[in-house]
Design an enzyme around this catalytic site. Structure first.
Site, PDB file in Angstrom:
ATOM      1  N   HIS A  16       0.736  -1.228   0.106  1.00 26.05           N
ATOM      2  CA  HIS A  16       0.096   0.004  -0.081  1.00 26.05           C
ATOM      3  C   HIS A  16       1.079   1.241  -0.058  1.00 26.05           C
ATOM      4  O   HIS A  16       1.768   1.486   0.871  1.00 26.05           O
ATOM      5  CB  HIS A  16      -0.873  -0.032   1.178  1.00 26.05           C
ATOM      6  CG  HIS A  16      -1.880   1.138   1.350  1.00 26.05           C
ATOM      7  ND1 HIS A  16      -2.407   1.749   2.310  1.00 26.05           N
ATOM      8  CD2 HIS A  16      -2.589   1.523   0.389  1.00 26.05           C
ATOM      9  CE1 HIS A  16      -3.215   2.445   2.227  1.00 26.05           C
ATOM     10  NE2 HIS A  16      -3.478   2.358   1.162  1.00 26.05           N
ATOM     11  N   HIS A  58      -1.220  11.345  -1.900  1.00 23.38           N
ATOM     12  CA  HIS A  58      -2.461  10.557  -1.347  1.00 23.38           C
ATOM     13  C   HIS A  58      -3.638  11.914  -1.162  1.00 23.38           C
ATOM     14  O   HIS A  58      -4.554  11.769  -1.828  1.00 23.38           O
ATOM     15  CB  HIS A  58      -2.174   9.937  -0.218  1.00 23.38           C
ATOM     16  CG  HIS A  58      -3.727   9.298   0.203  1.00 23.38           C
ATOM     17  ND1 HIS A  58      -4.586  10.083   1.220  1.00 23.38           N
ATOM     18  CD2 HIS A  58      -4.138   8.280  -0.030  1.00 23.38           C
ATOM     19  CE1 HIS A  58      -5.558   9.247   1.422  1.00 23.38           C
ATOM     20  NE2 HIS A  58      -5.415   8.250   0.839  1.00 23.38           N
TER      21      HIS A  58
HETATM   22  O1  G3P Z   1      -6.250   1.431  -3.366  1.00 21.12           O
HETATM   23  C1  G3P Z   1      -6.647   1.289  -2.173  1.00 21.12           C
HETATM   24  C2  G3P Z   1      -6.410   2.073  -1.121  1.00 21.12           C
HETATM   25  O2  G3P Z   1      -5.340   2.969  -1.451  1.00 21.12           O
HETATM   26  C3  G3P Z   1      -7.470   3.139  -0.846  1.00 21.12           C
HETATM   27  O3  G3P Z   1      -7.574   4.058   0.257  1.00 21.12           O
HETATM   28  O4  G3P Z   1      -6.950   6.378   1.047  1.00 21.12           O
HETATM   29  O5  G3P Z   1      -5.409   4.574   1.165  1.00 21.12           O
HETATM   30  O6  G3P Z   1      -6.126   5.771  -0.801  1.00 21.12           O
HETATM   31  P1  G3P Z   1      -6.355   5.030   0.195  1.00 21.12           P
HETATM   32 MG    MG Z   2      -4.658   4.434  -2.337  1.00 21.90          MG
END
Ligand code: G3P
Ligand code: MG
Length: 258
Positions: A16, A58
Protein backbone atom coordinates in the site's frame (compact mmCIF):
# COMPACT_ATOMS: atom_id res chain seq x y z
CA UNK A 1 -22.27 -21.12 -13.01
CA UNK A 2 -19.72 -18.34 -12.59
CA UNK A 3 -18.87 -16.14 -15.53
CA UNK A 4 -15.29 -16.69 -16.77
CA UNK A 5 -12.90 -14.48 -14.84
CA UNK A 6 -10.45 -12.18 -16.61
CA UNK A 7 -6.80 -13.33 -16.71
CA UNK A 8 -4.91 -12.17 -13.63
CA UNK A 9 -1.15 -11.69 -14.13
CA UNK A 10 -0.65 -9.89 -10.79
CA UNK A 11 0.87 -11.06 -7.48
CA UNK A 12 -1.48 -11.75 -4.57
CA UNK A 13 0.19 -9.22 -2.28
CA UNK A 14 0.23 -5.50 -3.02
CA UNK A 15 2.20 -2.99 -0.92
CA UNK A 16 0.00 0.00 0.00
CA UNK A 17 1.15 3.52 -0.92
CA UNK A 18 4.34 2.05 -2.36
CA UNK A 19 5.32 0.23 0.86
CA UNK A 20 4.75 3.54 2.61
CA UNK A 21 4.92 2.57 6.24
CA UNK A 22 8.65 2.01 6.62
CA UNK A 23 9.42 4.92 4.31
CA UNK A 24 7.44 8.02 3.27
CA UNK A 25 4.30 6.95 1.40
CA UNK A 26 4.07 7.42 -2.36
CA UNK A 27 7.78 8.09 -2.89
CA UNK A 28 10.58 6.26 -4.68
CA UNK A 29 12.12 5.66 -1.23
CA UNK A 30 9.02 3.62 -0.34
CA UNK A 31 9.24 1.62 -3.58
CA UNK A 32 12.94 0.99 -2.99
CA UNK A 33 12.20 -0.21 0.55
CA UNK A 34 9.44 -2.56 -0.62
CA UNK A 35 11.49 -3.91 -3.53
CA UNK A 36 14.41 -4.62 -1.17
CA UNK A 37 12.02 -6.69 0.99
CA UNK A 38 10.96 -8.72 -2.06
CA UNK A 39 7.66 -7.02 -2.87
CA UNK A 40 6.61 -7.39 -6.49
CA UNK A 41 3.51 -5.18 -6.69
CA UNK A 42 2.78 -1.73 -5.34
CA UNK A 43 -0.28 0.47 -4.98
CA UNK A 44 0.21 4.23 -5.33
CA UNK A 45 -2.02 7.32 -5.51
CA UNK A 46 -1.76 9.54 -8.59
CA UNK A 47 -3.13 13.03 -9.23
CA UNK A 48 -2.29 15.98 -11.53
CA UNK A 49 -0.28 19.12 -10.92
CA UNK A 50 -1.80 22.43 -12.06
CA UNK A 51 0.03 21.99 -15.37
CA UNK A 52 -1.20 18.40 -15.77
CA UNK A 53 1.86 16.37 -14.78
CA UNK A 54 0.76 13.06 -13.15
CA UNK A 55 2.56 12.58 -9.81
CA UNK A 56 2.18 10.63 -6.58
CA UNK A 57 0.30 12.10 -3.60
CA UNK A 58 -2.53 10.80 -1.44
CA UNK A 59 -4.13 13.95 -0.01
CA UNK A 60 -5.60 16.88 -1.95
CA UNK A 61 -3.44 19.16 0.17
CA UNK A 62 0.30 19.20 0.70
CA UNK A 63 0.58 19.73 4.47
CA UNK A 64 0.59 16.18 5.85
CA UNK A 65 3.26 14.56 3.68
CA UNK A 66 5.38 17.45 2.37
CA UNK A 67 6.88 20.69 3.65
CA UNK A 68 4.47 22.59 1.40
CA UNK A 69 0.96 23.75 2.15
CA UNK A 70 -2.30 24.41 0.35
CA UNK A 71 -3.91 22.58 -2.54
CA UNK A 72 -1.74 20.38 -4.72
CA UNK A 73 -3.89 21.04 -7.80
CA UNK A 74 -2.94 24.74 -7.66
CA UNK A 75 0.83 24.12 -7.94
CA UNK A 76 2.80 23.61 -11.12
CA UNK A 77 5.08 20.58 -11.34
CA UNK A 78 8.12 22.90 -11.11
CA UNK A 79 6.83 24.09 -7.72
CA UNK A 80 5.89 20.61 -6.49
CA UNK A 81 9.29 19.21 -7.49
CA UNK A 82 10.97 21.55 -4.96
CA UNK A 83 9.08 20.09 -1.99
CA UNK A 84 10.47 17.71 0.62
CA UNK A 85 8.17 14.68 0.80
CA UNK A 86 10.35 12.65 3.16
CA UNK A 87 11.28 14.66 6.25
CA UNK A 88 7.81 14.32 7.82
CA UNK A 89 8.47 10.57 8.06
CA UNK A 90 11.91 10.92 9.62
CA UNK A 91 15.27 12.67 9.19
CA UNK A 92 16.69 9.72 7.22
CA UNK A 93 14.32 10.62 4.38
CA UNK A 94 14.91 14.38 4.33
CA UNK A 95 15.11 15.66 0.76
CA UNK A 96 13.06 12.85 -0.75
CA UNK A 97 11.05 14.46 -3.58
CA UNK A 98 7.52 13.83 -4.81
CA UNK A 99 7.87 11.45 -7.77
CA UNK A 100 6.26 11.84 -11.16
CA UNK A 101 4.38 8.86 -12.55
CA UNK A 102 7.12 8.76 -15.19
CA UNK A 103 9.83 8.24 -12.55
CA UNK A 104 7.77 5.49 -10.93
CA UNK A 105 7.25 3.82 -14.30
CA UNK A 106 11.01 3.77 -14.89
CA UNK A 107 11.58 2.28 -11.43
CA UNK A 108 9.05 -0.55 -11.73
CA UNK A 109 9.53 -1.42 -15.39
CA UNK A 110 13.32 -1.52 -14.92
CA UNK A 111 12.87 -4.12 -12.18
CA UNK A 112 9.96 -6.10 -13.62
CA UNK A 113 7.59 -5.01 -10.84
CA UNK A 114 3.81 -4.65 -11.09
CA UNK A 115 1.82 -1.54 -10.24
CA UNK A 116 -1.71 -0.67 -9.13
CA UNK A 117 -2.26 3.00 -9.91
CA UNK A 118 -5.07 4.48 -7.87
CA UNK A 119 -6.36 7.47 -9.83
CA UNK A 120 -7.00 10.00 -7.04
CA UNK A 121 -8.35 13.15 -8.69
CA UNK A 122 -8.38 16.45 -6.85
CA UNK A 123 -11.93 17.85 -6.57
CA UNK A 124 -13.51 18.65 -9.93
CA UNK A 125 -10.72 17.00 -11.97
CA UNK A 126 -12.06 13.44 -12.27
CA UNK A 127 -12.38 13.27 -16.04
CA UNK A 128 -9.16 15.14 -16.75
CA UNK A 129 -7.16 13.02 -14.31
CA UNK A 130 -8.60 9.72 -15.53
CA UNK A 131 -7.88 10.56 -19.16
CA UNK A 132 -4.37 11.95 -18.67
CA UNK A 133 -3.22 9.20 -16.32
CA UNK A 134 -4.44 6.52 -18.74
CA UNK A 135 -2.71 8.23 -21.68
CA UNK A 136 0.50 8.51 -19.66
CA UNK A 137 0.36 4.85 -18.64
CA UNK A 138 -0.17 3.73 -22.21
CA UNK A 139 2.90 5.68 -23.33
CA UNK A 140 5.12 4.76 -20.36
CA UNK A 141 4.48 1.00 -20.49
CA UNK A 142 4.45 0.71 -24.28
CA UNK A 143 7.01 -1.80 -25.50
CA UNK A 144 7.49 -3.46 -22.09
CA UNK A 145 6.65 -7.15 -21.78
CA UNK A 146 5.16 -6.54 -18.33
CA UNK A 147 1.49 -6.75 -17.36
CA UNK A 148 0.00 -3.25 -17.64
CA UNK A 149 -0.68 -1.34 -14.44
CA UNK A 150 -4.08 -1.96 -12.91
CA UNK A 151 -5.92 1.39 -12.85
CA UNK A 152 -8.26 1.74 -9.88
CA UNK A 153 -10.37 4.58 -8.53
CA UNK A 154 -13.19 5.49 -6.17
CA UNK A 155 -14.31 7.81 -8.97
CA UNK A 156 -16.38 6.09 -11.68
CA UNK A 157 -16.06 9.29 -13.70
CA UNK A 158 -12.27 9.00 -13.68
CA UNK A 159 -12.45 5.33 -14.66
CA UNK A 160 -14.81 6.08 -17.55
CA UNK A 161 -12.40 8.73 -18.79
CA UNK A 162 -9.52 6.24 -18.47
CA UNK A 163 -11.52 3.68 -20.45
CA UNK A 164 -12.23 6.20 -23.20
CA UNK A 165 -8.56 7.27 -23.36
CA UNK A 166 -6.94 3.81 -23.21
CA UNK A 167 -9.57 1.04 -23.26
CA UNK A 168 -6.95 -1.73 -23.27
CA UNK A 169 -5.77 -0.92 -19.73
CA UNK A 170 -7.37 -3.00 -16.95
CA UNK A 171 -9.59 -1.06 -14.55
CA UNK A 172 -10.87 -1.72 -11.03
CA UNK A 173 -13.63 0.04 -9.12
CA UNK A 174 -12.75 0.95 -5.52
CA UNK A 175 -15.44 1.11 -2.88
CA UNK A 176 -15.56 1.26 0.92
CA UNK A 177 -18.83 -0.71 0.96
CA UNK A 178 -20.88 -3.19 -1.03
CA UNK A 179 -23.79 -1.10 -2.32
CA UNK A 180 -26.85 -1.83 -4.44
CA UNK A 181 -25.16 -0.04 -7.34
CA UNK A 182 -21.71 -1.60 -6.93
CA UNK A 183 -22.05 -4.11 -9.76
CA UNK A 184 -23.84 -1.76 -12.21
CA UNK A 185 -21.17 0.85 -11.53
CA UNK A 186 -18.36 -1.68 -12.07
CA UNK A 187 -20.00 -2.70 -15.33
CA UNK A 188 -20.39 0.93 -16.43
CA UNK A 189 -16.63 1.51 -16.21
CA UNK A 190 -15.72 -1.82 -17.82
CA UNK A 191 -13.98 -3.01 -14.64
CA UNK A 192 -12.16 -6.33 -14.47
CA UNK A 193 -11.92 -6.17 -10.69
CA UNK A 194 -13.56 -4.80 -7.59
CA UNK A 195 -11.34 -3.51 -4.77
CA UNK A 196 -13.42 -3.28 -1.59
CA UNK A 197 -12.59 -2.24 1.94
CA UNK A 198 -11.78 -5.65 3.45
CA UNK A 199 -14.80 -5.89 5.76
CA UNK A 200 -17.13 -5.66 2.75
CA UNK A 201 -16.04 -9.09 1.49
CA UNK A 202 -17.98 -12.16 2.57
CA UNK A 203 -19.30 -15.28 0.87
CA UNK A 204 -22.29 -13.47 -0.60
CA UNK A 205 -20.45 -10.43 -1.97
CA UNK A 206 -17.67 -12.59 -3.37
CA UNK A 207 -20.18 -14.90 -5.09
CA UNK A 208 -21.94 -11.87 -6.61
CA UNK A 209 -18.65 -10.43 -7.86
CA UNK A 210 -17.62 -13.77 -9.33
CA UNK A 211 -20.98 -14.18 -11.05
CA UNK A 212 -20.37 -10.77 -12.65
CA UNK A 213 -16.95 -11.92 -13.89
CA UNK A 214 -14.96 -9.67 -11.55
CA UNK A 215 -11.70 -10.32 -9.76
CA UNK A 216 -11.85 -9.54 -6.03
CA UNK A 217 -9.27 -7.52 -4.08
CA UNK A 218 -9.31 -5.92 -0.63
CA UNK A 219 -7.73 -2.89 1.03
CA UNK A 220 -6.12 -2.23 3.49
CA UNK A 221 -5.61 -5.59 5.19
CA UNK A 222 -3.18 -5.49 8.10
CA UNK A 223 -4.35 -8.10 10.63
CA UNK A 224 -3.28 -11.77 10.34
CA UNK A 225 -6.77 -13.09 11.15
CA UNK A 226 -8.35 -10.94 8.47
CA UNK A 227 -5.67 -12.07 6.03
CA UNK A 228 -6.55 -15.69 6.81
CA UNK A 229 -10.29 -15.03 6.45
CA UNK A 230 -9.91 -13.36 3.06
CA UNK A 231 -7.39 -15.89 1.80
CA UNK A 232 -9.72 -18.76 2.75
CA UNK A 233 -12.61 -16.94 1.06
CA UNK A 234 -10.60 -16.97 -2.17
CA UNK A 235 -9.77 -13.34 -2.91
CA UNK A 236 -7.38 -12.54 -5.77
CA UNK A 237 -5.28 -9.90 -4.03
CA UNK A 238 -4.70 -8.04 -0.77
CA UNK A 239 -3.35 -4.54 -0.32
CA UNK A 240 -1.43 -4.12 2.94
CA UNK A 241 0.71 -1.70 4.93
CA UNK A 242 2.39 -4.59 6.76
CA UNK A 243 5.25 -5.05 4.35
CA UNK A 244 7.47 -6.75 6.91
CA UNK A 245 4.84 -9.16 8.24
CA UNK A 246 3.39 -10.33 4.93
CA UNK A 247 6.47 -10.57 2.73
CA UNK A 248 5.55 -11.41 -0.85
CA UNK A 249 6.71 -14.86 -1.88
CA UNK A 250 5.57 -17.66 -4.20
CA UNK A 251 3.52 -19.42 -1.50
CA UNK A 252 2.03 -16.21 -0.08
CA UNK A 253 -1.45 -17.11 -1.29
CA UNK A 254 -1.46 -19.91 1.29
CA UNK A 255 -1.64 -17.32 4.08
CA UNK A 256 0.38 -14.84 6.06
CA UNK A 257 4.11 -15.25 6.44
CA UNK A 258 5.00 -16.89 9.74
O1 G3P B 1 -6.27 1.59 -3.39
C1 G3P B 1 -6.70 1.17 -2.16
C2 G3P B 1 -6.45 2.16 -1.05
O2 G3P B 1 -5.25 2.83 -1.28
C3 G3P B 1 -7.56 3.14 -0.93
O3 G3P B 1 -7.43 3.97 0.18
O4 G3P B 1 -7.09 6.22 1.08
O5 G3P B 1 -5.22 4.59 1.11
O6 G3P B 1 -5.94 5.61 -1.03
P1 G3P B 1 -6.36 5.15 0.33
MG1 MG C 1 -4.67 4.52 -2.43
Amino acid sequence: MDTALPPWPYPFWIAHRGAGRLAPENTLAALRTGAALGWRMFECDVKLSADHVPFLLHDDTLGRTTDGHGRAAERSWDELAQLDAGRWHGPAFAGEPLPTLGAVARFVTGRGLALNIEIKPCPGRDTLTGALVAQAVRALWQGTALPPPLLSSFSPEALRAARDAAPELPRALLSPLWRADTLPEARSVGAVALVLQHRAWNGATLAAARAAGLRALAYTVNGPREVQRLTALGLDGLITDEVERFADRPDAAAGPAS
